[in-house]
Design a protein around this motif. Structure first.
Motif: not given
Length: 185
Positions: A168-185
């Motif tokens: 997609r040429q979308d280099y913004d990790p915001t969504m992935v960081l949100e997923i990590v935060s909700r799932v792991l922390y």
């Protein structure tokens, strides 16, 4: 022409520069030899074919893009690692336009088994580093992973999201960081 044999790393460095300046079509034995200022035979001392030279160049581009950061803290925190990886992907796209797409599409063809193998090794190395980081991150809840939802499966999901961002040429990790935060922390 200089007939002094150059090093393999010098050849690969020159090949990467040619890719940046002229694209992947510039990589062949003669053009790389000319750019290195050496004889064609000098290139053949290290690479027995154009395919071998291209595969090694691709591997060296991957290594440059994902070279270890000077700040080792990146590998202690999952969110920092993901942000770093997305930053490296953005760097790779700037330095080597079209690399990820051309590389993955070109090497997935059946007639290029060595390139496909190298790509899979590189991808596995990235996933292994993600697993390492996930296991080292002291902030992750003790019950975050189970027998069914393993570190490896989550690393695979994270890596898949990164590959999707490449397409997609979308280099913004915001969504992935949100997923990590909700799932792991």
């Amino acid at each position: 022409m200089n007939t002094i044999i150059t090093s393999k790393e010098d050849i690969l460095k020159t090949s990467r520069k040619l890719v940046q300046q002229q694209g992947w079509s510039a990589i062949n034995i003669r053009s790389v030899a000319a750019a290195c200022g050496v004889s064609v035979g000098s290139i053949y001392n290290y690479f027995d074919s154009k395919a071998a030279l291209v595969c090694a160049t691709v591997e060296s581009v991957w290594c440059e893009i994902f070279s270890r950061p000077e700040d080792g803290a990146v590998f202690q925190d999952t969110q920092a690692c993901i942000a770093w990886m997305y930053g490296r992907v953005a760097y790779g796209c700037r330095q080597y336009p079209g690399f990820f797409t051309l590389h993955s599409l070109g090497f997935m063809q059946e007639e290029k088994p060595d390139g496909k193998r190298r790509m899979q090794q590189t991808w596995q190395h990235i996933q292994d580093r993600l697993c390492f980081v996930l296991r080292q991150d002291a902030r992750i809840r003790a019950d975050a992973f189970t027998e069914q939802f393993t570190v490896e499966r989550f690393a695979d999901v994270l890596f898949s999201l990164m590959l999707s961002a490449l397409l997609r040429q979308d280099y913004d990790p915001t969504m992935v960081l949100e997923i990590v935060s909700r799932v792991l922390y």
